[in-house]
Design a protein around this motif. Sequence first.
Motif, PDB file in Angstrom:
ATOM      1  N   ARG A   1      -1.072 -11.397   3.457  1.00 40.12           N
ATOM      2  CA  ARG A   1      -2.346 -12.039   3.152  1.00 40.12           C
ATOM      3  C   ARG A   1      -2.099 -13.534   3.079  1.00 40.12           C
TER       4      ARG A   1
ATOM      5  N   GLN B   1       0.849  -1.199   0.000  1.00 44.27           N
ATOM      6  CA  GLN B   1       0.000   0.000   0.000  1.00 44.27           C
ATOM      7  C   GLN B   1       0.882   1.245   0.000  1.00 44.27           C
TER       8      GLN B   1
ATOM      9  N   PHE C   1      -6.994   4.379   1.835  1.00 44.91           N
ATOM     10  CA  PHE C   1      -7.800   3.976   0.683  1.00 44.91           C
ATOM     11  C   PHE C   1      -7.989   5.121  -0.301  1.00 44.91           C
TER      12      PHE C   1
ATOM     13  N   GLU D   1      -8.967   8.323   4.081  1.00 43.92           N
ATOM     14  CA  GLU D   1      -9.962   7.854   3.105  1.00 43.92           C
ATOM     15  C   GLU D   1     -10.603   8.986   2.319  1.00 43.92           C
TER      16      GLU D   1
HETATM   17  P1  C2E Z   1      -1.384  -2.018  10.596  1.00 43.41           P
HETATM   18  O1  C2E Z   1       0.072  -2.252  10.649  1.00 43.41           O
HETATM   19  O2  C2E Z   1      -1.924  -0.888  11.403  1.00 43.41           O
HETATM   20  O3  C2E Z   1      -1.732  -1.854   9.049  1.00 43.41           O
HETATM   21  C1  C2E Z   1      -2.651  -0.936   8.529  1.00 43.41           C
HETATM   22  C2  C2E Z   1      -3.973  -1.586   8.266  1.00 43.41           C
HETATM   23  O4  C2E Z   1      -4.913  -0.595   7.890  1.00 43.41           O
HETATM   24  C3  C2E Z   1      -3.950  -2.589   7.105  1.00 43.41           C
HETATM   25  O5  C2E Z   1      -4.873  -3.614   7.410  1.00 43.41           O
HETATM   26  C4  C2E Z   1      -4.455  -1.723   5.952  1.00 43.41           C
HETATM   27  O6  C2E Z   1      -5.006  -2.489   4.886  1.00 43.41           O
HETATM   28  C5  C2E Z   1      -5.502  -0.932   6.652  1.00 43.41           C
HETATM   29  N1  C2E Z   1      -5.808   0.313   5.966  1.00 43.41           N
HETATM   30  C6  C2E Z   1      -5.001   1.030   5.157  1.00 43.41           C
HETATM   31  N2  C2E Z   1      -5.614   2.125   4.703  1.00 43.41           N
HETATM   32  C7  C2E Z   1      -6.850   2.127   5.236  1.00 43.41           C
HETATM   33  C8  C2E Z   1      -7.978   3.015   5.132  1.00 43.41           C
HETATM   34  O7  C2E Z   1      -7.953   4.036   4.456  1.00 43.41           O
HETATM   35  N3  C2E Z   1      -9.086   2.664   5.843  1.00 43.41           N
HETATM   36  C9  C2E Z   1      -9.145   1.547   6.610  1.00 43.41           C
HETATM   37  N4  C2E Z   1     -10.274   1.296   7.253  1.00 43.41           N
HETATM   38  N5  C2E Z   1      -8.110   0.684   6.719  1.00 43.41           N
HETATM   39  C10 C2E Z   1      -6.970   0.981   6.035  1.00 43.41           C
HETATM   40  P2  C2E Z   1      -4.508  -5.154   7.192  1.00 43.41           P
HETATM   41  O8  C2E Z   1      -3.707  -5.318   5.933  1.00 43.41           O
HETATM   42  O9  C2E Z   1      -5.770  -5.902   7.353  1.00 43.41           O
HETATM   43  O10 C2E Z   1      -3.539  -5.455   8.390  1.00 43.41           O
HETATM   44  C11 C2E Z   1      -4.013  -5.465   9.722  1.00 43.41           C
HETATM   45  C12 C2E Z   1      -2.898  -5.585  10.720  1.00 43.41           C
HETATM   46  O11 C2E Z   1      -2.244  -6.855  10.617  1.00 43.41           O
HETATM   47  C13 C2E Z   1      -1.781  -4.586  10.511  1.00 43.41           C
HETATM   48  O12 C2E Z   1      -2.185  -3.327  11.049  1.00 43.41           O
HETATM   49  C14 C2E Z   1      -0.650  -5.236  11.261  1.00 43.41           C
HETATM   50  O13 C2E Z   1      -0.766  -5.004  12.646  1.00 43.41           O
HETATM   51  C15 C2E Z   1      -0.901  -6.705  10.977  1.00 43.41           C
HETATM   52  N6  C2E Z   1      -0.021  -7.151   9.872  1.00 43.41           N
HETATM   53  C16 C2E Z   1      -0.224  -7.070   8.542  1.00 43.41           C
HETATM   54  N7  C2E Z   1       0.819  -7.594   7.853  1.00 43.41           N
HETATM   55  C17 C2E Z   1       1.730  -7.993   8.787  1.00 43.41           C
HETATM   56  C18 C2E Z   1       3.033  -8.596   8.718  1.00 43.41           C
HETATM   57  O14 C2E Z   1       3.610  -8.833   7.656  1.00 43.41           O
HETATM   58  N8  C2E Z   1       3.642  -8.862   9.913  1.00 43.41           N
HETATM   59  C19 C2E Z   1       3.063  -8.570  11.102  1.00 43.41           C
HETATM   60  N9  C2E Z   1       3.732  -8.868  12.223  1.00 43.41           N
HETATM   61  N10 C2E Z   1       1.850  -7.996  11.199  1.00 43.41           N
HETATM   62  C20 C2E Z   1       1.197  -7.706  10.059  1.00 43.41           C
END
Ligand code: C2E
Length: 288
Positions: free
Chosen positions: A71, A53, A267, A248
């Motif tokens: 994912r 992103q 987004f 957003e």
């Molecule tokens: P995070 O690190 O706070 O990542 C940001 C999350 O916000 C991501 O969700 C992203 O898709 C989402 N996001 C980005 N822009 C927007 C927006 O405009 N609106 C909304 N509502 N959401 C937005 P995602 O991809 O579902 O990841 C969730 C969490 O999972 C991440 O929060 C992080 O804590 C964890 N995560 C994801 N990938 C990894 C990884 O490779 N390793 C680890 N340890 N944790 C991960």
Amino acid sequence: KNANRAMQDAKLRQGNSYDYYHHKMSVAIERELALEAEFRSALRHGQLRLFYQPRVCIATGQVIGYESLIRWQHPTRGLLMPDEFIPSAERSGMIVPMGYWVVEQACRDLARLQELGYDELICAVNLSFRQFYDKKLSETVFRIIYNANINTGNLEFELTESAMMYDQEYTQKCLKQLTQLGVSFSLDDFGTGYSSFANIQQLPVSTIKIDKSFIENVTTSADDEVIVRAIISLAHNLQINVVAEGVETEAQLAFLKRHHCDEAQGFLYSRAVDFDTFLTYLCAAKAA
Ligand code: C2E
Ligand code: CA
Ligand code: CA
Ligand code: CA
């Protein structure tokens, strides 16, 4: 006689509720173990994907980097989001090998981008506090990025405050070792933890990411507006770069621009997408 029966009833109910609770617990444990085994096999069979992103400079509108987000391409359940498997991976410890896969994949894709001439982009990778339980963390990450054909100065790790809470001394040692390779660190989900600014000064953190829960209501809640403005100004006084996550709307962006926030992610620009889609996005952004 009635009292006797009432007592027997109560005992039965107790017995039943114990059995019921016990049953529910073993179902939950079985499900957790099944998920763990499935995740182990997903890692082995290449079902994990890394999506990207963009992170955009608010003043210039230029893409200056991106966040790597995991994912799971599940064979029957489709594309699973991290909240469906990361909590379990953290409990089982599978987050450790998963985390190394993420660093390796991020480095492979970063090498491709750098070869294509996108050599200024910052690649951000999430590190869970649970990965610091592994006493070989810095050693292993060091080996992976040392062997990757990348400019390590473009790599940034996103930490949450829980990583600092777990074992400050060890965390600091790890971060110091990795800093020597040229990688930088950011503090994720800023504003949701404790003693945030106190932590920052003790750690080599050059960027903070304001949690999306504050950005969500920044144009409608006076409290969140005050918090976001305070975070930006405090960070800038400490020479720390500020990223707003979860942007957003144009109204949110206008607010952030007015208050000199450095970067935005959300987004409004793009969701996290696979490498090829991200490359197309970068091409279009460059042409614009
Ligand atoms: P995070 O690190 O706070 O990542 C940001 C999350 O916000 C991501 O969700 C992203 O898709 C989402 N996001 C980005 N822009 C927007 C927006 O405009 N609106 C909304 N509502 N959401 C937005 P995602 O991809 O579902 O990841 C969730 C969490 O999972 C991440 O929060 C992080 O804590 C964890 N995560 C994801 N990938 C990894 C990884 O490779 N390793 C680890 N340890 N944790 C991960
Ligand atoms: Ca993050
Ligand atoms: Ca975040
Ligand atoms: Ca988060």
